[in-house]
Enzyme design. Structure first.
Site, short mmCIF file in Angstrom:
data_model
loop_
_atom_site.label_atom_id
_atom_site.label_comp_id
_atom_site.label_asym_id
_atom_site.label_seq_id
_atom_site.Cartn_x
_atom_site.Cartn_y
_atom_site.Cartn_z
N ALA A 16 -26.86 -22.27 -2.97
CA ALA A 16 -26.05 -21.32 -2.20
C ALA A 16 -26.91 -20.64 -1.14
O ALA A 16 -28.13 -20.67 -1.21
CB ALA A 16 -25.45 -20.28 -3.15
N CYS A 17 -26.24 -20.00 -0.20
CA CYS A 17 -26.89 -19.24 0.87
C CYS A 17 -27.91 -18.28 0.26
O CYS A 17 -27.60 -17.62 -0.71
CB CYS A 17 -25.84 -18.46 1.64
SG CYS A 17 -26.51 -17.35 2.89
N PRO A 18 -29.12 -18.16 0.77
CA PRO A 18 -29.66 -18.77 1.99
C PRO A 18 -30.49 -20.03 1.72
O PRO A 18 -31.16 -20.50 2.62
CB PRO A 18 -30.59 -17.66 2.49
CG PRO A 18 -31.18 -17.12 1.23
CD PRO A 18 -30.11 -17.23 0.18
#
Lengths: 79, 180
Positions: A16-18
């Site tokens: 997932a981000c980042p």
């Protein structure tokens, strides 16, 4: 030969981000300038994040492919 | 009178390079002491570093406790410093949510959810930040005030204790400045 002559595949599925952007910035240096790498991700945010990353780092998104639940980028190292 | 064009261009270039906010750089003040805010600051910091930006984080007030290493301690503290030590979270894994903490149930649920969704936690983010060259500055005055010592802080490749002028020197030339 892989699509766009990709020399490697980086699998960022599930990250997932980042982390997808963090990982590509760390791993783009592992291929030679001019070479293309295939990146697999399941993060929908990457659709806008990878072009933004490329714009700011000077690398090139050669192609983007989308299938349900999977986004594939072909990234060329430019410098 | 002839104008030396090259000289003029060099002078203009020098001025442009020196103007405030000209550098591809992010300076952030990390003031808050809660888990969610530290996650946000670290996600922005690692993201910016990945984008090729130079990143400086200035930890002050409640933010500094997140940099404590739970395995380390410091000797020679007075009573008030010891009390601060007990009251403040002992490192980043002891932080709680700013909202919906619910006596620990909310924070635990959030951490579980993050693990399930494979969202990077603070340990992973600090590691990435270190590898990407994110600089961490700790406010000298905050450490002094709360009686924290450098020897009880985490091992991190780019960690320094500085004053506000050092941070401002970086902030002034940064194209992005944030406060969290």
């Amino acid at each position: 030969m892989a699509e766009h002559d990709a020399v490697k595949t980086y699998d960022y599925k599930g990250l997932a981000c980042p982390m997808p952007v963090v990982r590509i910035s760390q791993e783009i240096g592992k291929i030679a300038v001019g070479q293309v790498v295939e990146v697999l991700t399941t993060d929908p945010g990457a659709l806008s994040d990878f072009p933004a990353w490329a714009k700011n780092t000077g690398h090139e998104i050669v192609d983007t492919k989308q299938t349900p639940g999977l986004i594939t980028f072909f990234v060329r190292r430019k410098k | 009178m002839a104008i030396d064009v090259e000289k003029e261009i060099a002078a203009i270039k020098a001025q442009l390079g020196d103007r405030p906010g000209a550098k591809n750089k992010l300076s952030m003040i990390v003031f808050s002491g809660e888990l969610d805010k530290h996650l946000a600051s670290m996600i922005i910091a690692t993201g910016a570093a990945a984008m090729g930006m130079e990143v400086v984080l200035f930890y002050t007030f409640w933010g500094t406790a997140a940099l404590r290493d739970p395995k380390k301690g410091a000797k020679g503290k007075n009573l008030i410093s010891k009390m601060f030590g007990i009251m403040l979270p002992r490192g980043r894994n002891k932080l709680i949510l700013s909202n919906m903490h619910m006596l620990g149930a909310g924070t635990a649920m959030m951490k579980g959810l993050m693990k399930k969704k494979n969202i990077a936690g603070l340990d992973q983010l600090f590691e990435a930040a270190g590898m990407l060259g994110v600089k961490i500055y700790i406010c000298q005055m905050s450490m002094d005030l709360m009686g924290m010592k450098m020897e009880e802080m985490i091992d991190y490749p780019n960690l320094e204790v500085v004053g506000v002028a050092t941070f401002l020197d970086h902030a002034k030339e940064s194209s992005v400045q944030l406060f969290l």
